[in-house]
Design an enzyme around this catalytic site. Structure first.
Site, PDB file in Angstrom:
ATOM      1  N   LYS A  60      -6.134  71.287 -10.644  1.00 39.63           N
ATOM      2  CA  LYS A  60      -5.645  69.972 -10.234  1.00 39.63           C
ATOM      3  C   LYS A  60      -5.633  69.929  -8.724  1.00 39.63           C
ATOM      4  O   LYS A  60      -5.514  70.958  -8.059  1.00 39.63           O
ATOM      5  CB  LYS A  60      -4.222  69.736 -10.748  1.00 39.63           C
ATOM      6  CG  LYS A  60      -3.850  68.280 -10.827  1.00 39.63           C
ATOM      7  CD  LYS A  60      -4.378  67.658 -12.103  1.00 39.63           C
ATOM      8  CE  LYS A  60      -3.963  66.228 -12.272  1.00 39.63           C
ATOM      9  NZ  LYS A  60      -4.156  65.793 -13.668  1.00 39.63           N
ATOM     10  N   ASP A 115      -7.293  60.790 -11.116  1.00 39.91           N
ATOM     11  CA  ASP A 115      -5.933  60.915 -11.640  1.00 39.91           C
ATOM     12  C   ASP A 115      -5.139  59.765 -11.005  1.00 39.91           C
ATOM     13  O   ASP A 115      -5.734  58.742 -10.639  1.00 39.91           O
ATOM     14  CB  ASP A 115      -5.358  62.307 -11.309  1.00 39.91           C
ATOM     15  CG  ASP A 115      -4.138  62.645 -12.157  1.00 39.91           C
ATOM     16  OD1 ASP A 115      -4.300  62.938 -13.343  1.00 39.91           O
ATOM     17  OD2 ASP A 115      -3.009  62.592 -11.629  1.00 39.91           O
TER      18      ASP A 115
HETATM   19  N1  GLU Z   1      -6.735  63.406 -14.611  1.00 43.53           N
HETATM   20  C1  GLU Z   1      -7.041  63.419 -15.996  1.00 43.53           C
HETATM   21  C2  GLU Z   1      -6.078  64.305 -16.749  1.00 43.53           C
HETATM   22  O1  GLU Z   1      -4.976  64.549 -16.308  1.00 43.53           O
HETATM   23  C3  GLU Z   1      -8.509  63.741 -16.273  1.00 43.53           C
HETATM   24  C4  GLU Z   1      -8.977  65.077 -15.801  1.00 43.53           C
HETATM   25  C5  GLU Z   1     -10.491  65.278 -15.949  1.00 43.53           C
HETATM   26  O2  GLU Z   1     -11.156  64.438 -16.506  1.00 43.53           O
HETATM   27  O3  GLU Z   1     -10.944  66.312 -15.458  1.00 43.53           O
HETATM   28  O4  GLU Z   1      -6.347  64.729 -17.834  1.00 43.53           O
END
Ligand code: GLU
Length: 420
Positions: free
Chosen positions: A109, A149
Site C-alpha cells: 500500500k 485508493d
Molecule cells: N485500493 C484497492 C483496495 O484496497 C484496490 C487495490 C488494487 O487494485 O491493487 O483493494
C-alpha cells in the site's frame, strides 16, 4: 470522511487480527512475528511546486508487506490523515485480501499526506509524478503494482504509468492498474469494488434468508466503492437505498433514494447533503440507521465499541478497508449480525486489477461481459470458501477469511523455505 477515533491505530488492529488467527491455526512464534511485520517499507519527503510558485515538502510512504505469493499489489491513498501505521495496516490487509480470493499477489500500500480537495489538478499531477519517481525503484509489473485508493483515480494511475515509463524509456502499462481504458486499463475495473461487494452481499443474503429485492440499504461513504455498490444493489438486485453519506454528512429517505440522482447531485454540489426530498442526517446516524444491509464504504475505525450495539442492520458488507475494530466484531457476532469482512467484500477491485495486469502482459483485452463473469465467479467462490470455514469452525466470517488467507500465505512461506 473525518475519522471518528484517531486513537485507534489500524496497524495494532491488523496485528491483533493476525494473533487471533495464529492462535486458531496454531502458528509458531517466528511465523507469527513474520506476519506481523512488513517486509519492506519506505518514507519519502519530496518538494512539489505549487501553483503560486512556492514549493511545499510532502511526505509519502510505500509499504510492501508480504510477497510470498507473488508481486506486491495495493493502492495509493491521498489523504491528510495518512500515517505510516495506517499504510502498514492497509498493506497487510492487501496481503490477506489477495490470498482470500486466490490471486497470485502479495500485498502493498502507498499513501501521501495531502489534502487533494484543496489542490489543483496541476499540483496533484506534480505531486503524483514526484512521488512516483521517489518510489519507482520499488515498482514494476513483477515487483509492486499500485492502483487507485481513497482520493486517487484513473488519472492518477495514468500519471504514474507515464512517469514510470519515461524513466524506463518505453511504455510499461502493467506497472499500475485502474488505468484509463485508452492506456491498457480493463473494462469493468472502475466499478469492480462495488460490483464485487454487491455479489457477496447477494450470496450472504441468500444464506441468512434476507431478501435483497425490496430490502433496505444504508451506505456510509459515497465515493467509488460506496456509490457503485449502491447502484448495483439498486439497479440489478432491486434494493431500496434509504440512507447515504459522505465526508460532509448524510441523507435519509424512507421510501428510497435513486443513487444515480444522488451521484449527479454530488457531482454538482460536492456532497450528497442537501439532496432534494431527503432529510439531512449525520454520518454516524447512517451507520445506526434502520436498514437491512449496511455498507461501510469510507475509512477505517467507523464501527467501534461505542456504536456497535446500536447497529440495526442484519448484514454488513465492508466496502471500505478496516471499518470495524476487533471489539466491535465481537458485539456484532453476539448480535448475530452477518459481517462480510473487507478482505472479502471489497476484493472485487483488486481482482479486476489482476485481470487488468494479465491483459496488459498479454496485450490482449477482454470484453466487459467476460470481466464481470470472471469477477462474479471469483467472488461467489471466495464467499463460499469463507462461509464453509466459518460454519465448520463456528467462527465469524472475518476470522474465517483470515484463517483461509493466512493459511495460504503461510503455505507459500513454508514451501519456499528460508533463504539462504
Ligand atoms: N485500493 C484497492 C483496495 O484496497 C484496490 C487495490 C488494487 O487494485 O491493487 O483493494
Amino acid at each position: 470522511m473525518p475519522k471518528s477515533e484517531p486513537v485507534i491505530n489500524p496497524f495494532e488492529t491488523a496485528k491483533r487480527q493476525v494473533d487471533i488467527v495464529a492462535d486458531i491455526i496454531g502458528l509458531d512464534e517466528a511465523t507469527r512475528e513474520e506476519l506481523k511485520h512488513p517486509k519492506r517499507e519506505i518514507s519519502v519527503y519530496f518538494p512539489v511546486r505549487m501553483d503560486n510558485n512556492s514549493y511545499r515538502v510532502f511526505t509519502g510512504y510505500r509499504v510492501q508487506y508480504n510477497m510470498a505469493r507473488g508481486p506486491c499489489k495495493g493502492g495509493i491513498r491521498y489523504h491528510p490523515q495518512v500515517t505510516l501505521d495506517e499504510v502498514r495496516a492497509l498493506a497487510a490487509w492487501m496481503t490477506w485480501k489477495c490470498a482470500v480470493v486466490g490471486i497470485p499477489y502479495g500485498g502493498a500500500k502507498g499513501g501521501v499526506i495531502c489534502d487533494p480537495k484543496h489542490m489543483s489538478k496541476g499540483e496533484l499531477e506534480r505531486l503524483t509524478r514526484r512521488y512516483t519517481s521517489e518510489i519507482s525503484f520499488m515498482l514494476g509489473p513483477e515487483i509492486d503494482i499500485p492502483a487507485p485508493d481513497v482520493y486517487t483515480d484513473s488519472q492518477t494511475m495514468a500519471w504514474i504509468m507515464d512517469t514510470y515509463s519515461m524513466g524506463k524509456g518505453y511504455s510499461v502499462p502493467g506497472v499500475v492498474t485502474g488505468k484509463p481504458i485508452s492506456l491498457g486499463g480493463s473494462e469493468g475495473r472502475a466499478e469492480a469494488t462495488g460490483r464485487g461487494c454487491a455479489y457477496v452481499v447477494r450470496e450472504a443474503a441468500k444464506d441468512i434468508g434476507l431478501r435483497v429485492k425490496g430490502g433496505t440499504v444504508a451506505v456510509q461513504g459515497f465515493g467509488n466503492a460506496g456509490s457503485v455498490t449502491a447502484n448495483i444493489l439498486h439497479d440489478e438486485q432491486g434494493a431500496k437505498i434509504v440512507a447515504v453519506s459522505d465526508s460532509r454528512g448524510g441523507i435519509y429517505k424512507a421510501d428510497g433514494l435513486n443513487p444515480h440522482e444522488v451521484e449527479e447531485h454530488k457531482t454538482k454540489t460536492g456532497s450528497v447533503v442537501g439532496f432534494p426530498g431527503a432529510k439531512d442526517i449525520s454520518n454516524e446516524e447512517v451507520l445506526e440507521m434502520k436498514a437491512d444491509i449496511l455498507i461501510p464504504a469510507a475509512l477505517e475505525n467507523q464501527i467501534t465499541s461505542k456504536n456497535a450495539d446500536k447497529i440495526q442492520a442484519r448484514l454488513i458488507g465492508e466496502a471500505a478497508n478496516g471499518p470495524t475494530v476487533p471489539e466491535a466484531d465481537k458485539v456484532l457476532f453476539e448480535k448475530k449480525i452477518t459481517v462480510l469482512p473487507d478482505i472479502l467484500a471489497n476484493a472485487g477491485g483488486v481482482t479486476v486489477s489482476y485481470f487488468e495486469w494479465a491483459q496488459d502482459i498479454q496485450g490482449y483485452f477482454w470484453p466487459l461481459a467476460e470481466v464481470n463473469e470472471r469477477l462474479e465467479q471469483v467472488m461467489v467462490r471466495s464467499y463460499a470458501d469463507v462461509h464453509k470455514v466459518a460454519t465448520e469452525r463456528k467462527v465469524h466470517n472475518r476470522t474465517a477469511a483470515y484463517v483461509l488467507a493466512i493459511q495460504r500465505v503461510v503455505d507459500a512461506i513454508r514451501i519456499r523455505g528460508i533463504y539462504p
